[in-house]
Design an enzyme around this catalytic site. Sequence first.
Site: not given
Ligand code: HDE
Length: 703
Positions: A91, A164, A378
């Site tokens: 993202h 999402n 996060y």
């Molecule tokens: Fe994320 N995700 N994610 N994700 N995600 C990040 O956090 C992660 C997941 C989502 O505008 C990271 O700050 C893991 C689902 C958005 O700043 C990180 C898992 C959904 C954004 C991270 C998921 C999301 C992130 C990267 C599985 C939808 C952007 C930078 C367990 C419900 C937020 C950060 C923004 C961002 C980890 C799965 C949505 C690496 C480990 C499911 C919208 O922490």
Amino acid sequence: MASRKPAANKTAARPTASKSAAADKRGSGDELHQSAGGAHPPLTTNQGIPVSDNQNSLRATPRGPTLLEDFVLREKITHFDHERIPERIVHARGSAAHGYFELTRSLQKYTTAKLLTEVGKRTPVFTRFSTVAGGAGSVDTPRDVRGFAVKFYTSEGNWDLVGNNIPVFFIQDAIKFPDVVHSVKMEPDRAFPQAGSAHDTFWDFISLTPEAMHMIMWAMSDRTIPRSLRTIEGFGVHSFRLLDAKGNSTFVKFHWRPKLGIQSTVWDEAVKLQAADNDFHRRDLFEAIESGGFPEWEFAVQLFTEKEADKFPFDHLDPTKLIPEELVPLTVIGRMVLDRWPDNFFAETEQVAFCPANIVPGIDFSNDPLLQGRLFSYLDTQLSRLGGPNFHQIPINAPKCPFANLQRDGHMQMQVPKGRVNYEPSSLQADTPRETPAGFRSHATPPDDGAKGRIRAESFADHYTQARLFFRSQTRPEQAHMASSLVFELSKVGTPHVREAIVGHLRHVDAGLAQRVADGLGLDALPPAPPAAVAPKDMKPSPALQIIGKMKDTLQGRCVGILVDDGSDATTIKALRKAVESAGATVKIVAPKLGGAKLGDGRKLPADGQLAGTPSVVFDAVAIVLSDAGGKALAKEAAAVDFVRDAYGHLKAIAADAGAQALLKAGNVGKDKGVVDASDTKAFIAAAKTRQWDREPKVRTLA
Ligand code: HDE
């Protein structure tokens, strides 16, 4: 040879350092700065030392070496050298805006959370939209899932709903997240492709991960090529809990629904948008907010009890499953309006730190194993991205309600805590923060039966039923787009067994789909379907999963391009503009020259965009108003021919007058109810509200 006398250096952009006496006086009155107007404060170093010369570094002699002594230069360059922070692992590319959430219906029966119970209350929000795979500098319009992250600054602390635009996810367990992300990002040896899933490693991983098939159906649909960030839905994905004052729990799924309805592009259009405007979505969001057309979403919930959940034919804790609206209807409880663009991209959009673990009293997590992993990830990522444990003090991250605890020190501590007491319990100071009965409480969830272990619940084993549900719920054009995007993506995969394995999975989703993709790939025979842990079942189709079925009958918030040239008819342009604007859309004039065109009435109409740089892909519908001579001239102009051919190929409404016919002919524009006479503004507006889906088979072969 250059003169050694500084005063002779006439080519310098600014007066030279040797004029420092004059420069001192120059201050904010420098004639080179005059255009900005106003009273400029003195430029200083970060230590507050006024700077007398921001143009020249300190040199030993006019043509001699620069001196290490120059602290102004060193401070400026050092700061510049550190201006970037690590981009988000996923993202990374995003755009955000400020706004508010307004509750319209109380959930008092279910929760104590104030933001969900105080009707009429406006809670400030900061919302960031993103693509997933590309780097921070990648384009806005690849085929990709869109992030939809909302930070609610509530009176009880920050709540981050980090969702999402798709209600399910690729994987069921957080331990697979690094794998799915590695596979979709550019391949590690060659460092391409950027921001795209059409490559071997992604499809290799997917072919070996059947749980991803439902999400793949969404990813291959037009949901991942949205027309605008203002026209995407948002989903919290996981089940959460709402807790009442007694601690009773109700499950909840969160939904955002765009006021303008969902709208997507067609694939050829999305590809061309990447060339036309790298920042298409960011610019669109910016322009909408700047013009006062504030993007808005309904906030809706699906509420259900544990007992009801037990009867669902799937496990709602499995994030690869959705709850059809037909099973648990949506209740609209509020709206979000984004009405302010950030003042500074880095300070706000880049530094905002979302964290699904940020939650307020009255809301709680479920045991969804993906959510559980996210609760760790996060905060961890923010520590490395933002450099230390005090990132919550950065203004965009700080709660807007009072916050106090006994955590102290660390990198970039901005607060100056007073007193001796930085521990608890304590008796030395009367004003130290203490725990409160109104504080956050976790739901007392009884443990499941069964033993500890690295276990995937049996109830998570059905990987195909909802993939089938999604595919079969789509309209015919949407199904054709899905089949075609699968063919496109797999055609970029060089490894035959990976392509074949995916087609094998598709056989469980829908035999017809598998056949279409196999044909599109030119396979001689259908590859075998892999064994399915649970045989897929047929569910009742859910039209709520369509885009076309959910598009709104409105032109509100869209943009119509009118192509004009010298001699174009002023009255026709005026009537079109009036019709479009009264339908709530904006008009942009496109002409061969930015200065505009001299219309038939002799008046000059300035252009908003020059033809070569403003292709029709950036518009929702187009009108072509040309004199006979103009039409003939533009029929020989590639950019004009592309303008009309693409508008037609992208199934958009086209209004054209008599003079435009030569150009339409050159662009092979056919006849249908979306190609209307420019004088028939009513027919044009009606056609512009939708896309001409029936036209598609005439312009491209779909799988
Ligand atoms: Fe994320 N995700 N994610 N994700 N995600 C990040 O956090 C992660 C997941 C989502 O505008 C990271 O700050 C893991 C689902 C958005 O700043 C990180 C898992 C959904 C954004 C991270 C998921 C999301 C992130 C990267 C599985 C939808 C952007 C930078 C367990 C419900 C937020 C950060 C923004 C961002 C980890 C799965 C949505 C690496 C480990 C499911 C919208 O922490």
